[in-house]
Structures are given as structure tokens and as C-alpha cells.
Write a protein that holds these residues in place. Structure first.
Motif, PDB file in Angstrom:
ATOM      1  N   GLN A 115      -3.020 -13.680  12.452  1.00  0.00           N
ATOM      2  CA  GLN A 115      -2.937 -12.220  12.611  1.00  0.00           C
ATOM      3  C   GLN A 115      -4.244 -11.597  12.123  1.00  0.00           C
ATOM      4  O   GLN A 115      -4.723 -11.922  11.035  1.00  0.00           O
ATOM      5  N   ASN A 123      -6.081  -8.004  11.313  1.00  0.00           N
ATOM      6  CA  ASN A 123      -5.685  -6.616  11.024  1.00  0.00           C
ATOM      7  C   ASN A 123      -6.825  -5.608  10.955  1.00  0.00           C
ATOM      8  O   ASN A 123      -6.581  -4.432  10.690  1.00  0.00           O
ATOM      9  N   TYR A 167      -3.466  -6.735  15.299  1.00  0.00           N
ATOM     10  CA  TYR A 167      -2.584  -5.625  14.915  1.00  0.00           C
ATOM     11  C   TYR A 167      -3.396  -4.608  14.103  1.00  0.00           C
ATOM     12  O   TYR A 167      -4.538  -4.877  13.717  1.00  0.00           O
ATOM     13  N   HIS A 168      -2.795  -3.468  13.829  1.00  0.00           N
ATOM     14  CA  HIS A 168      -3.504  -2.385  13.120  1.00  0.00           C
ATOM     15  C   HIS A 168      -4.860  -2.157  13.826  1.00  0.00           C
ATOM     16  O   HIS A 168      -4.955  -2.270  15.037  1.00  0.00           O
ATOM     17  N   ASP A 228      -7.439  -6.840   4.761  1.00  0.00           N
ATOM     18  CA  ASP A 228      -7.822  -6.550   3.372  1.00  0.00           C
ATOM     19  C   ASP A 228      -6.590  -6.344   2.499  1.00  0.00           C
ATOM     20  O   ASP A 228      -5.468  -6.527   2.973  1.00  0.00           O
ATOM     21  N   ARG A 262      -2.364   3.718  20.314  1.00  0.00           N
ATOM     22  CA  ARG A 262      -2.852   4.700  19.331  1.00  0.00           C
ATOM     23  C   ARG A 262      -4.378   4.733  19.297  1.00  0.00           C
ATOM     24  O   ARG A 262      -4.980   5.758  19.034  1.00  0.00           O
ATOM     25  N   ARG A 263      -4.992   3.551  19.527  1.00  0.00           N
ATOM     26  CA  ARG A 263      -6.436   3.434  19.282  1.00  0.00           C
ATOM     27  C   ARG A 263      -7.264   3.365  20.557  1.00  0.00           C
ATOM     28  O   ARG A 263      -8.468   3.132  20.497  1.00  0.00           O
ATOM     29  N   VAL A 301      -2.898 -14.532   7.806  1.00  0.00           N
ATOM     30  CA  VAL A 301      -3.218 -13.132   8.045  1.00  0.00           C
ATOM     31  C   VAL A 301      -4.625 -12.827   7.548  1.00  0.00           C
ATOM     32  O   VAL A 301      -4.966 -13.151   6.401  1.00  0.00           O
ATOM     33  N   LEU A 344       3.459   2.324   7.887  1.00  0.00           N
ATOM     34  CA  LEU A 344       4.134   2.755   9.123  1.00  0.00           C
ATOM     35  C   LEU A 344       4.212   1.612  10.129  1.00  0.00           C
ATOM     36  O   LEU A 344       5.270   1.361  10.716  1.00  0.00           O
ATOM     37  N   SER A 375       2.016  -9.679   5.319  1.00  0.00           N
ATOM     38  CA  SER A 375       1.363  -8.894   4.269  1.00  0.00           C
ATOM     39  C   SER A 375       0.810  -7.604   4.849  1.00  0.00           C
ATOM     40  O   SER A 375       0.034  -7.622   5.808  1.00  0.00           O
ATOM     41  N   PHE A 376       1.241  -6.499   4.295  1.00  0.00           N
ATOM     42  CA  PHE A 376       0.783  -5.187   4.794  1.00  0.00           C
ATOM     43  C   PHE A 376       0.244  -4.325   3.666  1.00  0.00           C
ATOM     44  O   PHE A 376       0.771  -4.332   2.581  1.00  0.00           O
ATOM     45  N   ALA A 394       4.043  -1.526   9.523  1.00  0.00           N
ATOM     46  CA  ALA A 394       4.853  -2.638   9.012  1.00  0.00           C
ATOM     47  C   ALA A 394       6.316  -2.461   9.423  1.00  0.00           C
ATOM     48  O   ALA A 394       7.010  -3.444   9.704  1.00  0.00           O
ATOM     49  N   ARG A 453       0.807  -1.221   0.000  1.00  0.00           N
ATOM     50  CA  ARG A 453       0.000   0.000   0.000  1.00  0.00           C
ATOM     51  C   ARG A 453       0.844   1.277   0.000  1.00  0.00           C
ATOM     52  O   ARG A 453       1.995   1.264   0.436  1.00  0.00           O
ATOM     53  N   SER A 465      -2.498   3.146   7.808  1.00  0.00           N
ATOM     54  CA  SER A 465      -1.373   3.029   8.739  1.00  0.00           C
ATOM     55  C   SER A 465      -0.498   1.810   8.447  1.00  0.00           C
ATOM     56  O   SER A 465       0.460   1.557   9.161  1.00  0.00           O
ATOM     57  N   TYR A 466      -0.830   1.046   7.401  1.00  0.00           N
ATOM     58  CA  TYR A 466      -0.140  -0.224   7.184  1.00  0.00           C
ATOM     59  C   TYR A 466       1.368  -0.070   7.006  1.00  0.00           C
ATOM     60  O   TYR A 466       2.148  -0.816   7.591  1.00  0.00           O
TER      61      TYR A 466
END
Lengths: 119, 130
Positions: free
Chosen positions: B6, B8, B40-41, B130, B84-85, B127, A20, A118-119, A22, A11, A17-18
Motif C-alpha cells: 500500500q 499512501n 491510497y490517500h 508516514d 477527490r484528487r 504499508v 476519514l 496503519s492510518f 480509514a 492521527r 485525510s487519514y
């Protein structure tokens, strides 16, 4: 135990945010002495674009992190030739030295790795 | 097979949390091992106990907590992504001087090392996102 880990960055650097987040995973992987390679495909190739200026979007410009990877023994960086061409990018437009791979070579690269992030 | 998962994406807007839950349930039912689920994320939003979905909808967070209790699953929320969240346990609340905490039962907050360690110890990383 050391595994061959491939981090696939897909991306654009900003917008999500992916990219960053990653970077953090790459650095922790390095701290765990894993065998790390990074691959940039699709809009992910924009992450390596030099001369990024993020002042207008009030985001931290983190592109210098890619140049610092060498200090963490993260030295294997690959980019997709097709993604670069489609976006009008050349190797000289990037902040770090990379190896440019065709989609076929990318397939082999993925096959060679134990783990794909995968990011 | 030994999996690390994982996740995301947060619950409800995206199918990620549902697919991950269904995959894990199916894998466990088949006798596979799930070493850890790493959020994560925006996936860290799966770990807030303050969600209140309508009665006729699935409760994604409760579902994770129940699965963790039933199978002794290790549900790990990434600390950096969580800060962060706004996903905090009591310890993080005190450390960051916040006035509340919201971590759901069965989850714990830890670092990215848990993801890498899990990857090293597992046969496969799957994972969801998307």
C-alpha cells in the motif's frame, strides 16, 4: 478466507485525510466479512471525541460514523490508555464504548492479528 | 512470500514512493511475488502521466509504469481517493463529465475491495507512508 485485521488509527480526525479515508477501508473490510478490530493510539484517540464541531474549519464532521460501526459488525474498538491520559481524555468523553488498553496489552493485540492497517 | 503493497503518499515531496518502488524491485529480484500495489490517500498521485520532472531527476511515474510492464505488476489506484484528487482514466472522465483524463500506463482505477482482497490473498501487507 477470514483474516484478523487490526486498523491502527494514529492521527487526529482533521488536519489530514487519514482518519476519514480509514473509515472507508474499515467498511469495505466489513463487507468482505473480515474479522475487524480498531485501535486508536497517539492523536488517533481524538477521532472518538464526542461533541466535535467542525463548522469553523469547513470540514464534514464524520464522528457519527464510529457509532454506526456496530451496524457493520465492527464492534471491537480499543484505545491506548497512555494516549488518553496524555491528552486528558476519559472513556466518558468518547462517542462509542471502547476497551482501554495499556501499551503492553496493545503489543499483544498486534501480535494476535494477521494484518495491520496503519492510518 | 506473497506481498501486497500500500502506497499512501504522492511522488517527490515524500520518500514513500521511492521506498515502495525500491522495496518492490528488491522483493521481485529475490523471487518474491507482489500480488498488487494499491495506491491510497495522496498515493494516487503516483498515477498521473502528466508529471514532468527535470531531466536529471528520477521519473517516479515512468518508473512505476516500466516496473508494471516488466513484471506484469497490478498497480491499482483507489477510485474514491482518485476522484477527490483528480486522477482519472477515460471511463471516469466520461462518467464524471470531465474534459481530460491522466492515468499513466500500467495503472488501473478500482475500488478498496482490491486492497482487502489483496490482503486476504497475500502473506503480508506492507504499508508505505508516514
Amino acid at each position: 478466507m477470514i483474516k484478523k485485521c487490526l486498523y491502527v488509527n494514529r492521527r487526529a480526525p482533521y488536519g489530514t485525510s487519514y482518519a476519514l479515508e480509514a473509515i472507508d477501508v474499515v467498511l469495505i473490510g466489513s463487507a468482505f466479512d473480515q474479522d475487524i478490530s480498531l485501535l486508536f493510539i497517539d492523536d488517533g484517540v481524538f477521532q472518538l471525541k464526542s461533541d466535535q464541531d467542525t463548522t469553523g474549519i469547513e470540514m464534514k464532521n464524520f464522528s457519527s460514523a464510529y457509532s454506526a460501526f456496530e451496524m457493520y459488525d465492527v464492534e471491537k474498538l480499543y484505545v491506548s490508555k497512555e494516549a488518553m491520559t496524555a491528552r486528558g481524555l476519559k472513556k466518558r468523553d468518547l462517542v462509542v464504548d471502547v476497551e482501554v488498553l495499556s501499551d503492553n496489552a496493545i503489543k499483544d493485540l498486534m501480535d494476535e492479528h494477521d494484518v495491520i492497517f496503519s492510518f | 512470500m506473497k506481498f501486497i503493497i500500500q502506497v499512501n503518499k504522492g511522488p517527490y515531496q515524500h520518500q514513500t514512493a521511492d521506498s515502495a518502488y525500491q522495496f518492490i524491485s528488491a522483493a521481485l529480484a529475490k523471487g518474491h511475488e507482489v500480488l498488487r500495489v494499491f495506491f491510497y490517500h495522496d498515493g494516487v498521485n503516483n498515477g498521473t502521466r502528466l508529471t514532468a520532472p527535470p531531466q536529471d531527476d528520477r521519473n517516479v511515474v515512468h518508473r512505476w509504469s516500466a516496473l508494471a510492464a516488466e513484471h506484469d505488476l497490478d498497480l491499482v489506484i483507489c477510485v474514491a481517493a482518485a476522484q477527490r484528487r483528480g486522477i482519472l482514466d477515460e471511463r471516469e472522465m466520461n462518467r464524471l463529465d470531465k474534459d481530460a483524463h491522466n492515468l499513466a500506463p500500467g495503472f488501473r482505477i478500482s475500488g478498496l475491495g482490491q486492497l482487502i482482497e489483496g490482503v486476504v490473498l497475500s502473506d503480508r501487507l506492507v504499508v508505505f507512508g508516514d
